[in-house]
Write a protein that holds these residues in place. Structure first.
Motif, PDB file in Angstrom:
ATOM      1  N   PRO A  99      54.752  55.158  59.712  1.00  0.00           N
ATOM      2  CA  PRO A  99      54.754  56.353  58.902  1.00  0.00           C
ATOM      3  C   PRO A  99      53.604  56.406  57.898  1.00  0.00           C
ATOM      4  O   PRO A  99      53.832  56.366  56.709  1.00  0.00           O
ATOM      5  N   ASN A 127      50.758  58.218  55.659  1.00  0.00           N
ATOM      6  CA  ASN A 127      50.907  59.532  55.034  1.00  0.00           C
ATOM      7  C   ASN A 127      49.982  60.590  55.614  1.00  0.00           C
ATOM      8  O   ASN A 127      49.990  61.726  55.186  1.00  0.00           O
ATOM      9  N   TYR A 153      58.892  61.827  54.238  1.00  0.00           N
ATOM     10  CA  TYR A 153      58.329  61.594  52.914  1.00  0.00           C
ATOM     11  C   TYR A 153      57.727  62.887  52.402  1.00  0.00           C
ATOM     12  O   TYR A 153      56.911  63.515  53.061  1.00  0.00           O
ATOM     13  N   LEU A 154      58.114  63.243  51.229  1.00  0.00           N
ATOM     14  CA  LEU A 154      57.571  64.456  50.629  1.00  0.00           C
ATOM     15  C   LEU A 154      56.288  64.082  49.899  1.00  0.00           C
ATOM     16  O   LEU A 154      56.297  63.227  49.026  1.00  0.00           O
ATOM     17  N   TYR A 210      54.510  67.871  35.702  1.00  0.00           N
ATOM     18  CA  TYR A 210      53.757  66.705  36.193  1.00  0.00           C
ATOM     19  C   TYR A 210      54.734  65.700  36.769  1.00  0.00           C
ATOM     20  O   TYR A 210      54.831  64.577  36.310  1.00  0.00           O
ATOM     21  N   SER A 215      57.841  63.457  37.563  1.00  0.00           N
ATOM     22  CA  SER A 215      58.820  62.901  36.631  1.00  0.00           C
ATOM     23  C   SER A 215      58.621  61.403  36.550  1.00  0.00           C
ATOM     24  O   SER A 215      57.934  60.805  37.379  1.00  0.00           O
ATOM     25  N   TYR A 216      59.200  60.800  35.532  1.00  0.00           N
ATOM     26  CA  TYR A 216      59.172  59.346  35.414  1.00  0.00           C
ATOM     27  C   TYR A 216      60.563  58.898  35.031  1.00  0.00           C
ATOM     28  O   TYR A 216      61.114  59.363  34.032  1.00  0.00           O
ATOM     29  N   LEU A 217      61.136  58.021  35.839  1.00  0.00           N
ATOM     30  CA  LEU A 217      62.481  57.506  35.617  1.00  0.00           C
ATOM     31  C   LEU A 217      63.474  58.637  35.380  1.00  0.00           C
ATOM     32  O   LEU A 217      64.293  58.577  34.475  1.00  0.00           O
ATOM     33  N   ALA A 262      58.378  65.337  33.667  1.00  0.00           N
ATOM     34  CA  ALA A 262      57.204  65.193  32.817  1.00  0.00           C
ATOM     35  C   ALA A 262      56.467  66.516  32.684  1.00  0.00           C
ATOM     36  O   ALA A 262      56.377  67.280  33.643  1.00  0.00           O
ATOM     37  N   ARG A 271      52.754  68.042  30.917  1.00  0.00           N
ATOM     38  CA  ARG A 271      51.513  67.570  30.310  1.00  0.00           C
ATOM     39  C   ARG A 271      50.602  68.752  30.029  1.00  0.00           C
ATOM     40  O   ARG A 271      50.708  69.799  30.672  1.00  0.00           O
ATOM     41  N   TYR A 311      53.742  57.841  30.900  1.00  0.00           N
ATOM     42  CA  TYR A 311      54.088  56.841  31.922  1.00  0.00           C
ATOM     43  C   TYR A 311      53.645  57.322  33.302  1.00  0.00           C
ATOM     44  O   TYR A 311      53.073  56.582  34.083  1.00  0.00           O
ATOM     45  N   ARG A 312      53.953  58.579  33.562  1.00  0.00           N
ATOM     46  CA  ARG A 312      53.628  59.155  34.873  1.00  0.00           C
ATOM     47  C   ARG A 312      52.132  59.037  35.143  1.00  0.00           C
ATOM     48  O   ARG A 312      51.702  58.741  36.258  1.00  0.00           O
ATOM     49  N   GLY A 313      51.318  59.241  34.104  1.00  0.00           N
ATOM     50  CA  GLY A 313      49.863  59.141  34.246  1.00  0.00           C
ATOM     51  C   GLY A 313      49.448  57.743  34.678  1.00  0.00           C
ATOM     52  O   GLY A 313      48.520  57.578  35.473  1.00  0.00           O
ATOM     53  N   GLU A 355      49.450  56.961  38.422  1.00  0.00           N
ATOM     54  CA  GLU A 355      48.465  57.587  39.305  1.00  0.00           C
ATOM     55  C   GLU A 355      47.724  56.519  40.105  1.00  0.00           C
ATOM     56  O   GLU A 355      47.421  55.437  39.581  1.00  0.00           O
ATOM     57  N   ALA A 361      66.663  49.861  34.819  1.00  0.00           N
ATOM     58  CA  ALA A 361      65.331  50.350  35.169  1.00  0.00           C
ATOM     59  C   ALA A 361      64.595  50.829  33.928  1.00  0.00           C
ATOM     60  O   ALA A 361      63.391  50.596  33.768  1.00  0.00           O
ATOM     61  N   LEU A 378      55.666  49.433  35.990  1.00  0.00           N
ATOM     62  CA  LEU A 378      55.589  50.872  36.262  1.00  0.00           C
ATOM     63  C   LEU A 378      56.482  51.188  37.444  1.00  0.00           C
ATOM     64  O   LEU A 378      56.445  50.516  38.470  1.00  0.00           O
ATOM     65  N   GLN A 379      57.295  52.203  37.265  1.00  0.00           N
ATOM     66  CA  GLN A 379      58.334  52.506  38.240  1.00  0.00           C
ATOM     67  C   GLN A 379      57.829  53.514  39.274  1.00  0.00           C
ATOM     68  O   GLN A 379      57.328  54.587  38.929  1.00  0.00           O
ATOM     69  N   ASN A 436      60.588  59.163  46.591  1.00  0.00           N
ATOM     70  CA  ASN A 436      60.657  60.624  46.620  1.00  0.00           C
ATOM     71  C   ASN A 436      59.781  61.267  45.563  1.00  0.00           C
ATOM     72  O   ASN A 436      59.475  62.443  45.629  1.00  0.00           O
ATOM     73  N   VAL A 437      59.451  60.499  44.529  1.00  0.00           N
ATOM     74  CA  VAL A 437      58.711  61.107  43.430  1.00  0.00           C
ATOM     75  C   VAL A 437      57.263  60.652  43.427  1.00  0.00           C
ATOM     76  O   VAL A 437      56.342  61.453  43.484  1.00  0.00           O
ATOM     77  N   ASN A 467      50.595  54.398  46.401  1.00  0.00           N
ATOM     78  CA  ASN A 467      49.674  54.424  47.537  1.00  0.00           C
ATOM     79  C   ASN A 467      48.627  53.326  47.474  1.00  0.00           C
ATOM     80  O   ASN A 467      48.180  52.821  48.497  1.00  0.00           O
ATOM     81  N   ASN A 473      58.837  49.421  53.786  1.00  0.00           N
ATOM     82  CA  ASN A 473      58.394  50.800  53.990  1.00  0.00           C
ATOM     83  C   ASN A 473      58.750  51.643  52.784  1.00  0.00           C
ATOM     84  O   ASN A 473      58.590  52.845  52.775  1.00  0.00           O
TER      85      ASN A 473
END
Lengths: 1097, 524
Positions: A527, A529, A599-600, A701, A703-705, A709, A711, B54-56, B59, B208, B274-275, B279-280, B284, B374
C-alpha cells in the motif's frame, strides 16, 4: 426636499417595468367589444385555418389575439375599436389594418411567392455595452473578426480561430492535447506574476469564470483559458478585441489585459431555417526527436557510467549488460519505440445543428453541437455537448424581452501524466509488456522494479502505455448560462431614444475531476501512497451578473450633431464551494471510489464569495461624423481590498478626426475614401486573483491528539491595491479606392504601475513562505500594429481575391522594481546543470534569458604547446594560454572558487567548452551573459481568399519572429547525464582524444556538460501555413428540386507546413514563469485534414 | 420635456457615483476560515492554535530535518542506493545553499504558531471565564517549550539564526531579520524554560497526552540538553536529576524494549514523542527513509563497517557493538539486543529496522523473521535513556573519580538492559576520563541509533575539542575504503548553509561563514 424626491423617482423608474403587466390587467376591466370576420386566400378564396389575428395599440403592443377556426372565422374581444388588427399566416403576406370603429373585419391574404430582394445600404455600427456608435466615429483601438472568416474550419475553441488574425493579439496554444487552452496576450504582457490573460466578454457580460479561478478544484495550472472551450465556435457571430485602455476602461478593474468581446448569433426574421453541418477531421502528430534504439542506448549508458571515474566496476549495471543470467534479462533486451507506442492517429467528429427563424414580434435561434475528439496521444478523448438558445420577443415597439440560455457539458479524458514526456525519457531496451524467460510477451504491463539501482528518475517512470489504458484522469464540466434581458424605451423612439435596459445573468459552473492510478501502472507496491490512489474533486460556482443602464440619444434639429449619454451600474456577486478527497492503497484496482476504506491522504474544502460593483458613465459626441469625441469613467468597487482601497476610478477618452471628410480633401475623395486620426488615452486595472487578502485568516490544520488544530494561514495585506495600466494610443485609419483597401495603424505606449506580484518571498523566519500578493514595480510596453484588408482587390469576371495581413510588434521594458523583488528574482546562480540564471533587470525586457556561451567540445585532454585543437586550459584575453610559475598551462575549472558551496570541477577532454568571459580560468556566475528574449520582435498573420463562382479557397499563414526558446526537451535528450533515453544526436558524441564534434562525452551523474547555455537557446521564429481550405457551395438551381436551401462541402488542411530553424517539434511554445518560453515536450500541434458538409433546409 | 429627461439622467448618474452605501455590501469575510478580528474569543481558539504547534512538528519537512540535521552526516547513515539527490549530496559532503535541507522554513512556521499563541492567549483570559490564569500558564509553558525546541534544533543545525519572538500578522512588519549569536539564542531559551518549567502540566490524565504533549519532564529534559550543548555540566545534571526524580518514568524491561518503545509507542520511558495517526497524519518520512511494510528497503541504511551481524558474530571494523575495550579483555555488547532490533541484513546491506518494523520473531529453531509495520510510527524526541546518558556525559566531562564511577553506573542502566547475558561494565576497565567519555558516546550511539541524535553528539565532541579531527575520525569509518572527507574540515563546516531562497528574500541575511562566497576551495 430633493433628498426625499430621489428615492421616489428612482423607485418609480425601476418599478415601471414590473408594473407594465399590472397596468395591462387594469385596462382589461373596460367593456369588451367583439370583432369578428373571415380570413381567406386571394388565390382560390379558400378559408385559411389557424391564421393569427392580433390587436395592436398605438405603440404596436399586442393587446389581444386569437386564431381562425376551421371555417377561417375568428371572434376577438378587442379593447378599443381605434386600434389595428394584424393577420398573419405562414406563406402569406401579413396584413395590418386599422379597425376604424368597424366590428366586422374580413381579410383576404395573398401568397408571398416572391420576395423581392431588398438592398439596404446602412451605416455600419459598432456597438458594445448597450451603446452603439457608427464605425466611422470610433476613436479607440479595436479590431473585429467576423466569424465568417473561420467558418468551416475545424477549431475546437475560439482562441484557435483567432490566432494570427488580430494585430496585437498574440496567441500561443499551450499544447496539442485536446482542451488544453492557450495563452493570450493583448499588446504584450502587462503583469509579471499576475494574470496576463484578457477579459472575455460574451454578449456584453463578463465570461471569465471568476469562481473557477478561486475554486481551484483541479490542480492549479494555466489552463483556465480552456474555458473558452465552453463556447462553440459555430455559435459565434463576431469577435471584437479592445486593445487600448480608452476602450477597455469601460471594463475598469478587469480590463488592463485587453478585452475580447464575443457576440453570438441571433435569430433572423424569416421562415424556419434548419442548418446542419458535419465535419470529420483526421489528426496526426508531427515527428519529433529521433530517439536511440535499445542497442545504441545501452552502449551509450555503458560509456556514461565508465567516463566519470574510469571505473570498470561502475559499468556493471545488470540492466545494460544483456547478460542471460540476469533474472530480468528478457525485460531489458528489447527495442521499444516508446514515442510511437503512445502516439496514434487522432480524429474529430463535429456535428452542429441550428434551427432559427422568427417574425416581426419574435426571433429565435436554437443550436446544438456535438464534438468528439480523439487525441494524437493514446488515451486522450474530449467530448463536448453544447447548446445555445436565443429568444427575442417584442411586446411592443418599445419593450423587448430577450432570453438566452447556453449549456455546455464537456468530458475530457486526459492522460494521467504527460505520456509523450515519459516516452521520450523511457529507456528503449525495456518492453511494454513483461516477458517470460523465453522472451514471450505476457499480458501484464512491465514496470522496472523498485529495487533496481537505476536512477530513481528512470526506474520510477511509469509505463506510459499502462497509464493510458489503466489510469484515469477525467475532467468533467458543466456550465449553464441563463440570461434575461429587457429593453424599454421610456419615451417614444421617434422623439428621442431614452432607453432603459437591464440584464440578469447567471453563470453556473460545475466541475468534477477524478483520477485513479492503479498499482499495475507503476512499480510501487501496495500500500504505497502513490498507488491505487484515487482522487475526487468537485467545485461549483455561481456568479450572478446584473446591469441596469440608461442610454439617451437626443434627436437634434440640426442633424450634424449627434450625442449619446450612457450610464450603467454593474453588479457581480459570486460564490462557490469545492471539495476534494484523495486516498491511496485502495483494496483493488477496480474499485476507484476514494471513499472506499483505505488510507485517506487529504480531504479539503474551499469556500469563496466575492462581490463587485461598477458604475459607468459614457458620452459620445460627433459633429458631422467628422469630429468625434468619446469619454468614459468607471468607478469599480470590489471585495478584494480592505477599507479605503475598495474603489478605483478608471477614466478613458478618445477622439477621432475623419480628415477625408473635410471639404479641402474633396479632390482626393476618389481614391482616398478614409483618412482619420484617433488619439486616445485611458486607465484600466488588474486585480489580484484571490479573495480575503485583507484579512489575517485562521484555517483548519488537521488535528493533534484529537484536538482540532487551527493556524494562521496568511499574512494580512494592508497595502494591497490595484495594478493600474495607463495607455496612450495613436491610431489612424486609411481607406483607399472606395474602401477596397482598408488599413488601420496603431502606435501605443502602455505604462503599468503597482505591478502585482504573487508569492513574493519573505524571510522564512516569519513563519510564512512569502507575501501572497504584493504591489511593486512599473513596466512599459511600447508597440505598433498594422492591419490591412484588401476586399476583392482583384476582380476579373467571377473571380475575385481578398487579402488580409496584420503585423504587430511590441517591446516591454521594466522601469522600476521593488528592491525586494529584484533581490528575490536576481538570485545567485545555483551551479547546477540545466538551470538558467533568472534575472530581472530594470530597463530591460521581461522574459530575458541568461546563461553561458557554449563553444563546442574540448578535443584533447592535455594541452600540448602549439596544438591546433582545443584542450581544457585557461586563455587570457588575447587568446594566449595562461601558465603558472613552472610554465605549466593552467587548467580550466568549473566553479574554481567553490561558490554556493559547490565542489570545483576540472574540465577534461570531451567536456563542453564554455566561454570564459572574464578570462579567470574558472567558469562561474561571472561568465553568464544575456542570451535573448522570449518576446517576439514581430508577429502576425496573412492570407488570401480566392473566389470563383461557387468555389472558394482560403489560406492563412501565421508567423512569429525573433523570439527565443529554451529547448529543454532537447537538453534532456542530449545531456547523457541520467538513465533517460537520448536522441540520436548523441551518437556524434566525443568518444576519444582528438574527436571533432559539438556533442560532449557521456557522463553519468557527473560533470557540467549541460549547463544552461546558448546551446539550448534557440530562435523560435516560424512561419506556419496554418490552413488551406477549399469550399464549394452547390448552386441553388440544383438544390431547389431536392428541397434544400443551401449545401456546401469543404476540405481543410490544418497546419499544412511550418518553416522554422527551431530544432524542436513545434516552435510554438507558451510563456512560462517570468515570461520565458521553455519547451518541455508538450504534445505538438497536430496536422489535420477535415472534410465537412453543411446543408440548410 | 427634454429638460426633464436631462434632469432625470443627471440624477441617475449622480446616484451611480454615490458609493458610500456600497462599502458595507463590499465587505465580506472569507468562508471556511476565521478572520483574526473574530478569532481569540475563547479557550478553543487557544487550544486549537496550540495544537497547530504540535501538528506543525509532525510535518514531513520537520521530521526529515530532525533526521538529516541530527544524524544523516554522522557515521550511522549511508544511502541504500535510493536516497534523494539532496540527501546523497549531503552524504557526499557536497552541501550547498540550494540543498532543500538548508531550508529552515518548517521550524519557523512552528515558531510562528507558538509566537501567535503567546501573543494572543493572554487576552482570552478576560474574554472566556473557562480559560483561567492557570490554563494560560500551562499553555504558555507548552508554547514556549515547543518554540525553544525548534530554536534548539536550529541552533544545532545552523549555529546562528534569527531569534524571532513576535507573531507575524501583516505586511507592515519588518521581516528582514538578522541573525542572533548562538549565546543570545540559547541564553534566552534557558531563561524562558526556567520561567515556565513549573507551569507545565504534570499529568494530562491520558497516556498518549502525557507523552505527546509538553510536560514538566519534557521542559527539564530540553533544559538539560541545552545545558549540555552549552557545556554547562552542573546545571545539566541538576536538570537531569529533576527528571530522574520522577518515579513514574521507568525504563522498559529488556525483553519488551523494542515492542514497547518503538513499535507500540508512548512507553513508560518516553518523555516527549510526536504522535502520528494513520487517519490523521502519517509519518511519511520514516516510512520512506527507514521503511515500512509496503517498502521494506528504506532509502537509508547502516554502514557495514559499523554493523555487527549477530548471526555469524562478525562485526564491522568500527562497530560500537562487539567493541573490544582497549588494553582489556572486555568486549562490549556481544549479544546486544539493539544490534538485532535496530537494523537487519538484506542483500548485503544493513537496512534500518528501528521504527520500520513491528518486532522480530525468533522461532524455537533460532530463525529470525522481521515483520514490518503498515501503521505509522510516532517519533521520539526524548526518552528516559537520553536523560540518563546526558547526565552520564556531563559527569564524564566533570571527571572526578566519583563522577566517572557514577557515569559508568548510569551507562550500565541502559547497557545491562540490552545485554542481559553480559556482566555490567566495570569502571575499572575504563582507565581514563577520556575512556569513560568515549564509552558514554558509544553507548549513546548504540542506544539512539537512527533517532536523530548522533551527529549532534559528534558536534558536541568537536566543540569541546575545538577541532573536528576526532569527529572526522568517527564519521569517516562509514566510508568503505573509498576515503574522502565526509566530516567537516573546520568547525564552521559542521553547520548547514543558509538556504538560497532565504538569502534572496532577506537582504540582511548573511551566509554562514564556511559557505560564504569568498570561501576558497582549499578549505575543503
Amino acid at each position: 426636499m430633493k433628498k426625499t424626491m430621489k428615492p421616489k423617482r428612482a423607485a418609480w423608474m425601476l418599478l415601471l417595468v414590473s408594473l407594465m403587466a399590472v397596468s395591462l390587467q387594469a385596462q382589461n376591466s373596460g367593456p369588451a367589444i367583439l370583432v369578428q370576420g373571415n380570413v381567406t386566400s386571394s388565390n382560390d378564396g379558400t378559408e385559411i385555418i389557424g391564421a393569427s389575428v392580433c390587436e395592436f395599440d398605438v405603440n404596436n403592443r399586442v393587446v389581444s389575439s386569437t386564431a381562425t377556426d376551421v371555417n377561417g372565422h375568428y371572434v376577438l374581444k378587442v379593447k378599443d375599436l381605434n386600434n389595428s388588427l394584424n393577420v398573419r399566416y405562414t406563406g402569406f403576406s401579413p396584413i395590418t389594418r386599422k379597425m376604424s370603429g368597424q366590428k366586422v373585419q374580413n381579410f383576404t391574404m395573398r401568397e408571398n411567392t416572391m420576395i423581392a430582394e431588398v438592398v439596404i445600404k446602412g451605416v455600419k455600427k459598432r456597438s458594445e455595452g448597450g451603446y452603439s456608435i457608427p464605425q466611422r466615429e470610433v476613436g479607440s483601438a479595436m479590431q473585429t473578426l467576423d466569424a465568417k472568416e473561420f467558418e468551416g474550419l475545424q477549431v475546437s475553441s475560439v482562441d484557435e480561430a483567432l490566432q494570427g488574425r488580430i494585430a496585437g493579439l498574440d496567441i500561443v496554444a499551450n499544447s496539442g492535447d485536446p482542451g488544453s487552452g492557450s495563452s493570450m496576450r493583448v499588446r504584450g504582457a502587462t503583469s509579471i506574476t499576475g494574470s496576463n490573460e484578457p477579459l472575455i466578454v460574451l454578449n456584453g457580460i463578463p465570461y471569465t469564470a471568476e469562481g473557477a479561478k478561486n475554486i481551484d478544484y483541479a490542480n492549479a495550472n494555466t489552463e483556465q483559458y480552456a474555458n473558452m472551450l465552453s463556447i462553440n465556435p459555430d455559435d459565434i457571430l463576431e469577435i471584437t478585441v479592445l486593445k487600448d485602455a480608452a476602450a477597455s476602461a469601460i471594463w475598469g478593474s478587469k480590463g488592463a489585459n485587453g478585452v475580447l468581446m464575443i457576440t453570438t448569433k441571433k435569430g433572423v426574421m424569416g421562415k424556419v431555417k434548419l442548418d446542419y453541418s458535419y465535419r470529420k477531421t483526421f489528426t496526426k502528430q508531427p515527428k519529433g526527436l529521433n530517439m536511440l534504439n535499445g542497442g545504441d542506448f545501452t552502449m551509450l549508458m555503458k560509456q556514461a557510467y565508465l567516463n566519470p571515474h574510469s571505473n570498470d566496476a561502475a559499468t556493471n549495471v545488470d540492466e545494460y549488460n544483456y547478460d542471460k543470467n540476469f533474472v530480468d534479462y528478457e525485460n531489458f533486451n528489447n527495442n521499444t519505440d516508446w514515442v510511437s507506442e503512445v502516439s496514434q492517429l487522432g480524429g474529430i467528429d463535429d456535428q452542429y445543428l441550428t434551427v432559427s427563424g422568427g417574425g416581426e414580434r419574435a426571433l429565435y435561434r436554437v443550436s446544438i453541437g456535438v464534438f468528439d475528439q480523439k487525441g494524437t496521444i493514446i488515451g486522450q478523448n474530449l467530448k463536448r455537448l453544447s447548446s445555445r438558445a436565443y429568444l427575442e420577443y417584442s411586446v411592443s415597439d418599445r419593450i423587448k424581452f430577450i432570453a438566452e440560455f447556453a449549456l455546455t457539458n464537456s468530458d475530457n479524458f486526459k492522460n494521467y501524466e504527460n505520456l509523450l514526456d515519459i516516452a521520450y525519457k523511457k529507456m528503449p531496451n525495456v518492453g511494454v509488456y513483461a516477458q517470460d524467460s523465453l522472451g514471450r510477451n505476457s499480458n501484464i504491463y512491465y514496470n522496472i522494479s523498485r529495487s533496481s539501482f537505476l536512477d530513481p528518475a528512470q526506474r520510477d517512470l511509469k509505463n506510459p502505455v499502462a497509464l493510458a489504458y489503466l489510469a484515469q484522469n477525467e475532467a468533467k464540466s458543466f456550465r449553464i448560462l441563463p440570461t434575461l434581458r429587457l429593453n424599454y424605451d421610456l419615451i417614444d423612439p421617434k422623439i428621442a431614444t431614452l432607453r432603459y435596459s437591464m440584464y440578469v445573468s447567471f453563470d453556473i459552473n460545475d466541475g468534477v475531476n477524478t483520477s485513479f492510478l492503479p498499482q499495475e501502472a507503476s512499480n510501487s507496491n501496495w500500500p504505497s501512497n502513490s498507488v491505487n490512489r484515487s482522487t475526487y474533486a468537485n467545485g461549483e460556482t455561481l456568479t450572478i451578473y446584473s446591469e441596469q443602464n440608461l442610454s439617451w440619444v437626443p434627436k437634434f434639429e440640426n442633424e450634424d450633431h449627434s450625442f449619446q449619454l450612457y450610464g450603467s451600474v454593474q453588479i457581480q456577486s459570486g460564490s462557490g464551494t469545492g471539495q476534494g478527497i484523495a486516498s491511496f492503497s485502495l483494496p483493488s484496482s477496480y474499485a476507484t471510489d476514494p471513499s472506499m476504506s483505505a488510507y485517506l491522504d487529504a480531504a479539503s474544502s474551499v469556500h469563496y464569495r466575492s462581490r463587485s460593483i461598477g458604475f459607468l458613465g459614457r458620452a459620445h459626441y460627433s459633429y458631422k461624423s467628422r469630429y468625434s469625441i468619446d469619454g468614459s469613467i468607471r468607478r469599480d468597487g470590489t471585495t478584494k481590498f480592505g477599507p479605503g482601497r475598495m474603489f478605483g476610478d478608471f477614466p478613458g477618452i478618445n477622439c477621432r478626426w475623419n480628415i477625408s471628410d473635410e471639404p479641402f480633401m474633396s479632390e482626393t475623395k476618389s481614391w482616398l475614401s478614409m483618412l482619420s486620426v484617433r488619439p486616445s488615452w485611458g486607465i484600466s486595472g488588474n486585480e489580484p486573483g484571490a479573495e480575503g487578502l485583507q484579512y489575517m485568516r485562521y484555517g483548519s490544520y488537521g488535528s493533534y491528539l484529537g484536538t482540532p488544530a487551527m493556524r494562521p494561514v496568511s499574512l494580512r495585506l494592508n497595502g494591497l491595491k490595484w495594478e493600474t495600466t495607463q495607455m496612450f494610443n495613436y491610431g489612424m485609419d486609411l481607406g483607399l479606392l472606395n474602401d477596397t483597401y482598408t488599413i488601420d495603424l496603431n502606435f501605443y505606449h502602455k505604462n503599468t504601475s503597482d505591478l502585482l506580484f504573487k508569492n513574493v518571498g519573505t524571510s522564512a523566519a516569519s513563519g510564512f513562505n512569502g507575501m501572497p500578493w504584493f504591489n511593486g514595480g512599473v513596466m512599459n510596453n511600447d508597440g505598433w500594429e498594422l492591419n490591412l484588408y484588401a476586399n476583392q482587390f482583384i476582380k476579373v469576371g467571377k473571380f475575385s481575391v481578398d487579402f488580409r495581413f496584420n503585423l504587430s510588434n511590441y517591446k516591454n521594458t521594466l522601469i522600476q522594481l521593488d528592491q525586494r523583488l529584484l533581490d528575490s528574482y536576481n538570485g545567485k546562480f545555483d551551479y547546477l546543470n540545466g538551470s538558467y540564471l533568472t534575472r530581472v533587470q530594470e530597463n530591460n525586457s521581461f522574459g530575458s534569458i541568461y546563461g553561458f556561451r557554449y563553444k563546442g567540445v574540448y578535443q584533447f585532454d592535455d594541452y600540448v604547446e602549439g596544438m591546433t585543437g582545443t584542450a581544457p586550459v585557461a586563455h587570457d584575453e588575447f587568446g594566449h594560454v595562461v601558465t603558472d610559475q613552472a610554465g605549466k598551462p593552467k587548467p580550466m575549472w568549473f566553479n574554481y572558487y567553490a561558490k554556493e558551496g559547490g565542489l570545483p570541477y576540472k574540465f577534461r577532454g570531451g567536456d563542453a567548452i564554455y566561454e570564459d568571459i572574464n578570462h579567470d580560468g574558472s567558469i562561474d556566475e561571472l561568465d553568464i551573459v544575456y542570451l535573448g528574449n522570449s518576446n517576439p520582435k514581430v508577429n502576425g498573420g496573412f492570407g488570401p481568399t480566392f473566389r470563383y463562382k461557387n468555389f472558394n479557397c482560403n489560406m492563412f499563414f501565421v508567423f512569429r519572429y525573433g523570439n527565443k526558446i529554451i529547448n529543454a526537451a532537447r537538453m534532456n535528450a542530449e545531456n547523457m547525464f541520467t538513465d533517460n533515453n537520448q536522441s540520436i544526436a548523441v551518437n556524434w558524441r566525443w568518444r576519444k582524444d582528438g574527436d571533432v564534434t559539438n556533442m560532449p562525452r557521456a557522463l553519468h551523474d557527473y560533470g557540467y556538460n549541460w549547463l544552461g547555455s546558448d546551446r539550448y537557446v534557440e530562435d523560435g521564429s516560424f512561419l506556419r501555413f496554418k490552413y488551406l481550405q477549399f469550399a464549394y457551395s452547390i448552386p441553388p438551381t440544383i438544390l431547389k428540386p431536392i428541397g434544400l436551401k443551401k449545401a456546401s462541402a469543404y476540405v481543410n488542411f490544418n497546419n499544412v507546413a511550418v518553416w522554422t530553424k527551431y530544432t524542436g517539434v513545434d516552435p510554438e511554445v507558451g510563456y512560462g514563469s517570468l515570461n520565458i518560453s521553455t519547451d518541455n515536450n508538450a504534445t505538438p500541434r497536430s496536422k489535420d485534414v477535415t472534410i465537412g458538409l453543411s446543408i440548410g433546409l | 420635456m427634454i429638460k426633464k429627461i436631462i434632469y432625470t439622467v443627471l440624477l441617475l448618474v449622480g446616484l451611480l457615483f454615490a458609493t458610500t452605501g456600497c462599502t458595507a455590501w463590499l465587505t465580506i469575510k472569507p468562508e471556511g476560515e476565521v478572520v483574526l478580528e473574530d478569532f481569540w474569543q475563547s479557550e478553543s481558539s487557544v487550544e486549537s492554535v496550540l495544537a497547530s504547534c504540535y501538528r506543525g512538528l509532525t510535518e514531513d519537512d520537520c521530521i526529515s530535518r530532525m533526521i538529516v540535521w541530527g544524524e544523516l552526516r554522522s557515521d550511522n547513515m549511508i544511502s541504500s542506493g535510493i536516497a534523494s539527490t539532496d540527501m546523497k549530496k549531503i552524504l557526499d559532503g557536497d552541501i550547498t545553499s540550494s540543498n532543500s535541507f538548508s531550508s529552515w522554513a518548517s521550524f519557523y512556521s512552528v515558531i510562528n504558531y507558538c509566537n501567535t499563541v503567546l501573543y494572543y492567549a493572554p487576552s482570552v483570559v478576560s474574554r472566556d471565564l473557562n480559560f483561567t490564569q492557570g490554563d494560560l500558564r500551562r499553555v504558555q509553558a507548552e508554547a514556549k517549550t515547543i518554540r525553544a525546541l525548534c530554536y534548539f534544533y536550529l541552533v544545532r543545525a545552523f549555529k546562528e539564526v534569527p531569534y524571532v519572538t513576535i507573531a507575524s500578522v501583516d505586511d507592515n512588519q519588518n521581516y528582514n531579520f538578522v541573525k542572533s549569536t548562538e549565546d543570545v539564542v540559547l541564553d534566552s531559551l534557558v531563561i524562558d524554560l526556567n520561567a515556565v518549567r513549573n507551569w507545565a502540566s504534570n499529568d494530562f490524565g491520558n497516556g498518549a497526552m502525557n507523552k505527546g504533549k509538553i510536560t514538566r519532564n519534557a521542559v527539564n529534559t530540553l533544559l538539560a540538553d541545552i545545558y549540555l550543548w552549552k557545556n554547562d555540566y552542573t546545571n545539566c545534571i541538576t536538570a537531569c536529576d529533576r527528571v530522574l526524580a520522577d518515579t513514574t518514568l521507568k525504563l522498559e524491561a529488556e525483553d519488551v524494549v523494542y515492542p514497547m518503545v518503538f513499535s507500540a509507542g508512548n512507553s513508560t520511558e518516553s518523555i516527549f514523542e510526536l504522535q502520528f495517526n494513520d487517519n490523521v497524519q502519517v509519518n511519511n518520512t520514516v516510512r520512506s527513509l527507514y521503511g515500512s511494510s509496503d517498502f521494506e528497503l528504506g532509502a537509508l541504511s547502516f554502514p557495514a563497517t559499523l554493523a555487527f551481524n549477530t548471526n555469524d558474530k562478525v562485526a564491522g571494523l568500527y562497530s560500537p557493538f562487539a567493541y573490544k575495550v582497549p588494553s582489556t579483555t572486555v568486549v562490549e555488547g556481544l549479544d546486544d539486543v539493539r544490534a538485532k532490533d535496530s537494523y537487519y541484513l538484506y542483500g548485503g546491506k544493513y537496512y534500518i529496522y528501528k521504527y520500520a518494523g513491528y518486532g522480530r520473531i525468533v522461532t524455537n529453531s533460532g530463525v529470525t523473521t522481521y515483520t514490518f509495520r503498515n501503521t505509522t510510527p510516532n517519533w521520539i524526541i526524548y526518552r528516559k535513556s537520553d536523560v540518563i546518558l546526558m547526565k552520564a556525559e556531563a559527569l564524564a566531562q566533570l571527571g572526578s573519580t566519583a563522577e566517572l564511577k557514577e557515569a559508568v553506573d548510569l551507562v550500565n542502566l541502559t547497557y545491562t538492559r540490552s545485554n542481559v547475558l553480559d556482566a555490567p561494565l566495570d569502571v575499572a576497565n575504563y582507565i581514563s576520563k577520556e575512556e569513560v567519555q568515549k564509552l558514554v558516546l558509544r553507548e549513546r550511539q548504540r542506544e539512539f541509533l537512527f533517532e536523530g541524535k548522533r551527529w549532534f553528539d559528534l558536534v558536541r565532541l568537536a566543540r569541546r575539542d575545538g577541532t573536528t579531527t576526532n569527529m572526522n575520525m568517527y564519521v569517516e569509518t562509514k566510508a568503505s575504503g573509498a576515503g574522502g572527507s565526509l566530516g567537516a574540515p573546520v568547525l564552521n563546516a559542521m553547520y548547514m548553509p543558509v538556504n538560497k531562497a532565504e538569502l534572496e528574500a532577506n537582504p540582511y541575511m548573511t551566509q554562514n561563514p564556511f559557505y560564504e562566497e569568498s570561501g576558497s576551495s582549499s578549505t575543503r
